[in-house]
Design a protein around this motif. Structure first.
Motif, PDB file in Angstrom:
ATOM      1  N   PHE A   1       0.753  -1.122   0.009  1.00  0.00           N
ATOM      2  CA  PHE A   1       0.133   0.140  -0.070  1.00  0.00           C
ATOM      3  C   PHE A   1       0.991   1.432  -0.091  1.00  0.00           C
ATOM      4  N   ALA A   2       0.693   2.219  -1.030  1.00  0.00           N
ATOM      5  CA  ALA A   2       1.547   3.218  -0.974  1.00  0.00           C
ATOM      6  C   ALA A   2       0.417   4.476  -1.181  1.00  0.00           C
ATOM      7  N   PRO A   3       0.350   5.359   0.066  1.00  0.00           N
ATOM      8  CA  PRO A   3      -0.343   6.406   0.031  1.00  0.00           C
ATOM      9  C   PRO A   3      -0.309   7.595  -0.980  1.00  0.00           C
ATOM     10  N   ARG A   4      -1.190   8.049  -1.400  1.00  0.00           N
ATOM     11  CA  ARG A   4      -1.265   9.303  -2.207  1.00  0.00           C
ATOM     12  C   ARG A   4      -1.149  10.415  -1.385  1.00  0.00           C
ATOM     13  N   ARG A   5      -0.094  11.402  -1.499  1.00  0.00           N
ATOM     14  CA  ARG A   5      -0.102  12.535  -0.562  1.00  0.00           C
ATOM     15  C   ARG A   5      -0.046  13.946  -1.634  1.00  0.00           C
ATOM     16  N   PRO A   6      -1.192  14.599  -1.615  1.00  0.00           N
ATOM     17  CA  PRO A   6      -1.472  15.433  -2.706  1.00  0.00           C
ATOM     18  C   PRO A   6      -0.645  16.787  -2.219  1.00  0.00           C
ATOM     19  N   ARG A   7      -0.571  16.936  -0.999  1.00  0.00           N
ATOM     20  CA  ARG A   7      -0.024  18.192  -0.631  1.00  0.00           C
ATOM     21  C   ARG A   7       1.151  18.121   0.574  1.00  0.00           C
ATOM     22  N   HIS A   8       1.787  16.977   0.582  1.00  0.00           N
ATOM     23  CA  HIS A   8       3.120  16.848   1.513  1.00  0.00           C
ATOM     24  C   HIS A   8       3.615  15.750   1.256  1.00  0.00           C
ATOM     25  N   ASP A   9       5.125  15.426   1.643  1.00  0.00           N
ATOM     26  CA  ASP A   9       5.791  14.599   1.074  1.00  0.00           C
ATOM     27  C   ASP A   9       6.037  13.507   2.190  1.00  0.00           C
ATOM     28  N   GLY A  10       5.454  13.532   3.365  1.00  0.00           N
ATOM     29  CA  GLY A  10       5.641  12.642   4.393  1.00  0.00           C
ATOM     30  C   GLY A  10       6.668  12.587   5.199  1.00  0.00           C
ATOM     31  N   LEU A  11       7.730  13.523   5.003  1.00  0.00           N
ATOM     32  CA  LEU A  11       8.805  13.538   5.651  1.00  0.00           C
ATOM     33  C   LEU A  11       8.900  14.261   7.108  1.00  0.00           C
ATOM     34  N   LEU A  12       7.860  15.244   7.382  1.00  0.00           N
ATOM     35  CA  LEU A  12       7.444  15.670   8.348  1.00  0.00           C
ATOM     36  C   LEU A  12       6.183  15.483   8.792  1.00  0.00           C
ATOM     37  N   PRO A  13       5.825  15.620  10.389  1.00  0.00           N
ATOM     38  CA  PRO A  13       4.329  15.891  10.522  1.00  0.00           C
ATOM     39  C   PRO A  13       3.623  16.887   9.773  1.00  0.00           C
ATOM     40  N   ALA A  14       2.394  16.802   9.626  1.00  0.00           N
ATOM     41  CA  ALA A  14       1.388  17.696   8.873  1.00  0.00           C
ATOM     42  C   ALA A  14       0.250  18.112   9.641  1.00  0.00           C
ATOM     43  N   PRO A  15      -0.340  19.258   9.376  1.00  0.00           N
ATOM     44  CA  PRO A  15      -1.515  19.640  10.016  1.00  0.00           C
ATOM     45  C   PRO A  15      -2.628  18.632   9.853  1.00  0.00           C
ATOM     46  N   GLY A  16      -3.550  18.419  10.659  1.00  0.00           N
ATOM     47  CA  GLY A  16      -4.541  17.476  10.619  1.00  0.00           C
ATOM     48  C   GLY A  16      -5.755  18.041  10.436  1.00  0.00           C
ATOM     49  N   ASP A  17      -5.703  19.432   9.887  1.00  0.00           N
ATOM     50  CA  ASP A  17      -6.871  19.820   9.539  1.00  0.00           C
ATOM     51  C   ASP A  17      -7.774  19.492   8.278  1.00  0.00           C
ATOM     52  N   GLY A  18      -7.211  18.199   7.360  1.00  0.00           N
ATOM     53  CA  GLY A  18      -7.761  17.944   6.352  1.00  0.00           C
ATOM     54  C   GLY A  18      -7.298  18.157   5.013  1.00  0.00           C
ATOM     55  N   ASP A  19      -6.215  19.480   4.802  1.00  0.00           N
ATOM     56  CA  ASP A  19      -5.675  19.901   3.690  1.00  0.00           C
ATOM     57  C   ASP A  19      -4.652  18.719   3.198  1.00  0.00           C
ATOM     58  N   HIS A  20      -4.216  17.925   4.114  1.00  0.00           N
ATOM     59  CA  HIS A  20      -3.044  17.156   3.718  1.00  0.00           C
ATOM     60  C   HIS A  20      -3.233  15.718   4.045  1.00  0.00           C
ATOM     61  N   ASP A  21      -4.462  15.252   4.005  1.00  0.00           N
ATOM     62  CA  ASP A  21      -5.006  14.090   4.029  1.00  0.00           C
ATOM     63  C   ASP A  21      -4.611  13.354   2.865  1.00  0.00           C
ATOM     64  N   TRP A  22      -4.474  11.957   2.907  1.00  0.00           N
ATOM     65  CA  TRP A  22      -4.083  10.983   2.072  1.00  0.00           C
ATOM     66  C   TRP A  22      -5.144  11.261   1.078  1.00  0.00           C
ATOM     67  N   ASN A  23      -5.101  10.762  -0.052  1.00  0.00           N
ATOM     68  CA  ASN A  23      -6.121  10.815  -1.174  1.00  0.00           C
ATOM     69  C   ASN A  23      -5.919   9.308  -1.951  1.00  0.00           C
ATOM     70  N   GLY A  24      -6.393   8.339  -1.189  1.00  0.00           N
ATOM     71  CA  GLY A  24      -6.443   7.014  -1.757  1.00  0.00           C
ATOM     72  C   GLY A  24      -5.015   6.160  -1.818  1.00  0.00           C
ATOM     73  N   LEU A  25      -4.827   5.320  -2.509  1.00  0.00           N
ATOM     74  CA  LEU A  25      -3.531   4.630  -2.592  1.00  0.00           C
ATOM     75  C   LEU A  25      -3.014   4.678  -4.281  1.00  0.00           C
ATOM     76  N   ILE A  26      -1.833   4.346  -4.471  1.00  0.00           N
ATOM     77  CA  ILE A  26      -1.257   4.350  -5.832  1.00  0.00           C
ATOM     78  C   ILE A  26      -1.714   2.737  -6.241  1.00  0.00           C
ATOM     79  N   PRO A  27      -2.351   2.387  -7.186  1.00  0.00           N
ATOM     80  CA  PRO A  27      -2.794   1.353  -7.596  1.00  0.00           C
ATOM     81  C   PRO A  27      -1.363   0.643  -8.065  1.00  0.00           C
ATOM     82  N   VAL A  28      -1.404  -0.848  -7.596  1.00  0.00           N
ATOM     83  CA  VAL A  28      -0.108  -1.693  -7.606  1.00  0.00           C
ATOM     84  C   VAL A  28       0.226  -1.794  -9.137  1.00  0.00           C
ATOM     85  N   SER A  29      -0.689  -1.424 -10.187  1.00  0.00           N
ATOM     86  CA  SER A  29      -0.129  -1.613 -11.671  1.00  0.00           C
ATOM     87  C   SER A  29       0.367  -0.335 -11.869  1.00  0.00           C
ATOM     88  N   GLU A  30       0.436   0.705 -11.059  1.00  0.00           N
ATOM     89  CA  GLU A  30       1.092   1.877 -11.249  1.00  0.00           C
ATOM     90  C   GLU A  30       2.699   2.024 -10.501  1.00  0.00           C
TER      91      GLU A  30
END
Length: 785
Positions: free
Chosen positions: A447-476
């Motif tokens: 499972f590889a999460p899609r991070r539309p607004r951050h890169d996962g290297l630091l904590p992110a605000p939990g207000d929803g703007d940085h939430d994951w957006n699904g998973l990268i399909p294994v075929s990709e």
């Protein structure tokens, strides 16, 4: 009814014994659907012949409970959060953390989504474990020695728990906190010295993150110090963050796949040696499962149904870690008047709350309240600061059913059905493949999460703007099919293709140093034809590329104090053999050099947060010294190496003895297997240590025999299981397993592979019906009660 112990103890026969040495043992068990034949070969490997998928996996569950009951029972207790009921109040915090990582969605829906064959197999596995437990309940004298020593009884298993308990995996949470703290000091770039970003990447602070407010308190229950327990050997709870980080990155593996065009056999070869902890219970157990639609052999993880490394009758498969970043910390703002509400997507939302009670041996039951934000566990909460931390982990997502994924892989018939199986596979993995039609392939799965607004290297605000957006399909995700060069290898190194769109589909930035991979490639490139014996030799190769790099850096002129060390090392080829004096010296010099380089390049203000530096990047920097070492970097580099040689020589004299001619790396680098509860006298007496073996290699050699210098020079991780598979010529395949199949000292399989493993004496992995029957040593017949 004959006791099951007859299967493990020599010289026992049962009525109706066949001509096979050891006879036939018959056992009636509830839970089996039809008779199940188990043939144990001369090497102690059981071959299960069943009439259904349910019964094949019933056989596996029964056998792993026979051989490893306490190991899987304690793992089950930990994951269910039921340690305190057996061991007392010291485990309440650990139980609370375990229960926080129970899936709170619809378990029935999760199970209903499983393919029918996968679900039936899992049911069989659980039934097999419970059948063995029921047998021991009827005859407690056969319980493994831990149980009478500790006054315990094993827990019955429940299929639903395979979907519920997701495990406390902290991922890179501590790394995220460290980087935020460095950013608050204006020293974020210094983090690269310890944890270089691969591929190259510029740090980006998530919009809205107040790095000055981030502290270790935001880890909450993820901090090992928050889960104290008396049995520290059960996990790395007492280690400092750097030890835990090193341990996480050390959980690697080697694998290579050779096409028929480069193979001496004319068939593909697949080699794999997973690097896991060494020193306690073996992390692998071997079995051969056959039933209509199933014929698979290899090594599985005790307590998880199926085979993780091995082959079916059509294809071979292996795996190494791919280091997908699967976790993130999100900092939430909670309401001042109600700390169970948090701000998310423009409105106040309420935590999902679950109240549970932890039973405590010798104490009052403890109520615990568990909170979640959109299914993400709340690991820390500070109402006074209106602050909480949500931990996003792929393991807690709907459909994250890793314990069922291995079954699906085992039931696959080829690449298309494997791609379907990969949808269930959560753990980040390089999957190696080779089939009887000559196809070879590699695929990153997990499972590889899609991070539309951050890169996962630091904590992110939990207000929803940085939430994951699904998973990268294994075929990709990256893959390789039938490469033209005729081989490929993975050893946890950065292996993303140059054209992979990493900025749009972030996979991760922490990958192992490439030393093992580069040495494997060095050998494979030099072999026009690669055979089974070549793979075995490469799995036991002890050439150290970092040692060779260090040898090239030794100054031409050294001080008198460094001269003896320089002379000894200059005559060395970099092979970390057990009998090498120079290898012992190298292991004393390297920590001195790492420490000196850290002091030179890490600012004083960051040293508490940067306890070590990366070996690969340090050696590259020393080969081309720059201004970080001062106005005369080459001279500073030479002085640093000179001092490390001199100090390492003195340490070698202290560790190896006054006469360098008697130094032997293997005298320090030993392989000891002890029970994780050996600190308890009754356990230590019942489970004699398996030790005395000398080893070469270290964590950077293909024969990975890692160590933790802070805790001594003994082997702490490496390949306890090794396989070399002749694809299609299955009976030519070879394996090793340290120290043996059984964790019960009463069994002849308790340590029968220890000496073979040390010697690299790989054994045949018999697969065909004719070969198994020809090498049968014992037979067991399980019949429905």
């Amino acid at each position: 009814m004959a006791s099951v112990a007859a299967l493990a103890l020599p010289g026992r026969t049962a009525a109706g014994a066949s001509a096979v040495p050891g006879g036939v043992t018959g056992v009636r068990l509830a839970g089996a659907e039809a008779p199940i034949e188990i043939i144990e070969d001369a090497l102690g490997i059981p071959h299960v012949r069943a009439q259904s998928l349910h019964d094949a996996f019933f056989g596996q569950g029964y056998l792993v409970a026979r051989d490893r009951l306490f190991q899987i029972d304690q793992q089950y207790r930990r994951e269910q959060g039921r340690m305190a009921e057996a061991f007392g109040p010291g485990f309440v915090a650990a139980d609370t953390a375990a229960r926080l990582f129970h899936y709170r969605g619809d378990i029935d829906a999760e199970l209903a989504a499983m393919p029918a064959g996968v679900l039936e197999s899992a049911k069989g596995y659980v039934a097999g474990i419970n059948a063995r437990i029921a047998e021991l309940e009827a005859d407690p004298a056969q319980l493994p020695p831990e149980y009478p020593a500790l006054g315990l009884r094993p827990l019955r298993w429940d299929l639903r728990d395979l979907a519920r308990a997701r495990g406390v995996e902290t991922g890179d949470a501590e790394d995220e906190i460290r980087r935020a703290r460095l950013a608050a000091l204006g020293l974020l770039e210094v983090d690269r010295l310890m944890s270089p970003l691969r591929p190259a990447w510029d740090f980006r602070l998530p919009d809205g993150l107040d790095v000055a407010a981030v502290s270790d308190a935001d880890l909450g229950l993820l901090a090992a110090s928050a889960r104290p327990q008396p049995f520290g050997a059960l996990e790395l709870a007492g280690a400092d963050p750097e030890e835990r980080r090193a341990g996480r990155l050390a959980q690697g593996s080697n694998a290579w796949t050779i096409a028929a065009s480069r193979s001496a056999t004319g068939r593909p070869i697949l080699a794999n040696d997973p690097h896991l902890g060494i020193g306690s219970f073996s992390p692998r157990h071997i079995v051969h499962l056959t039933a209509p639609g199933l014929d698979v052999i290899g090594a599985g993880a005790p307590g998880q149904p199926g085979i993780m490394q091995g082959h079916t009758d059509r294809f071979a498969f292996g795996r190494t870690n791919s280091h997908i970043d699967q976790t993130d910390l999100f900092i939430l703002k909670t309401a001042a008047d109600d700390p169970d509400r948090y701000w998310h997507k423009g409105e106040w939302q309420r935590f999902e709350i679950f109240d549970e009670t932890i039973t405590v041996k010798g104490g009052a039951a403890q109520p615990v309240r568990l909170r979640y934000a959109g299914g993400r566990p709340i690991v820390a909460q500070d109402p006074a600061r209106q602050r909480a931390t949500a931990f996003a982990t792929c393991d807690m997502l709907p459909g994250a059913l890793m314990r069922f994924a291995i079954i699906a892989i085992n039931l696959a018939t080829g690449w298309p059905s494997l791609m379907e199986a990969f949808r269930l596979h959560v753990s980040p993995t390089n999957f190696h493949y080779a089939d009887i039609d000559g196809n070879t392939g590699w695929q990153i799965i997990g499972f590889a999460p899609r991070r539309p607004r951050h890169d996962g290297l630091l904590p992110a605000p939990g207000d929803g703007d940085h939430d994951w957006n699904g998973l990268i399909p294994v075929s990709e995700l990256p893959h390789l099919d039938n490469p033209k060069q005729g081989w490929f290898a993975s050893a946890n190194q950065l292996n993303l293709p140059a054209d992979y769109p990493h900025a749009r589909k972030i996979i991760g930035f922490e990958w192992s140093d490439p030393f093992r991979h580069d040495r494997i490639c060095e050998v494979l490139k030099a072999q026009p034809r690669h055979g089974i014996a070549d793979s075995i030799a490469l799995q036991h190769d002890v050439q150290s590329l970092p040692a060779r790099a260090l040898l090239r850096l030794i100054p031409a002129n050294v001080s008198a104090a460094a001269a003896p060390a320089a002379a000894l090392m200059r005559g060395w080829d970099g092979a970390m053999t057990a009998d090498s004096a120079a290898a012992l010296l190298y292991q004393m010099v390297l920590p001195e050099l790492l420490a000196a380089y850290r002091l030179a390049v890490v600012p004083a203000a960051a040293r508490d947060l940067i306890p070590s530096v990366n070996l690969h990047d340090m050696l590259q920097a020393l080969a081309a010294p720059d201004a970080r070492l001062g106005p005369q970097p080459a001279a500073a580099r030479d002085a640093m190496i000179d001092a490390a040689l001199a100090a390492g020589w003195q340490t070698a004299l202290a560790r190896g003895g006054a006469d360098p001619a008697g130094w032997r790396w293997g005298d320090l680098h030993r392989v000891a297997i002890t029970h994780p509860l050996a600190m308890l006298p009754r356990i230590a007496a019942a489970f004699p240590a398996i030790d005395g073996g000398r080893s070469g290699g270290d964590g950077s050699t293909p024969m990975a025999r890692g160590l933790n210098v802070r805790r001594g020079y003994g082997v702490t991780h490496g390949a306890s299981y090794l396989q070399v598979i002749d694809v299609g010529g299955w009976d030519n395949s070879r394996f090793l397993l340290l120290p043996g199949q059984s964790a019960d000292p009463r069994s002849p399989q308790y340590r029968d592979f220890y000496d073979r493993w040390l010697a690299g004496d790989m054994q045949p992995l018999w697969f065909s019906r004719a070969a198994v029957d020809a090498h049968a040593a014992r037979r067991l017949l399980l019949t429905p009660a």
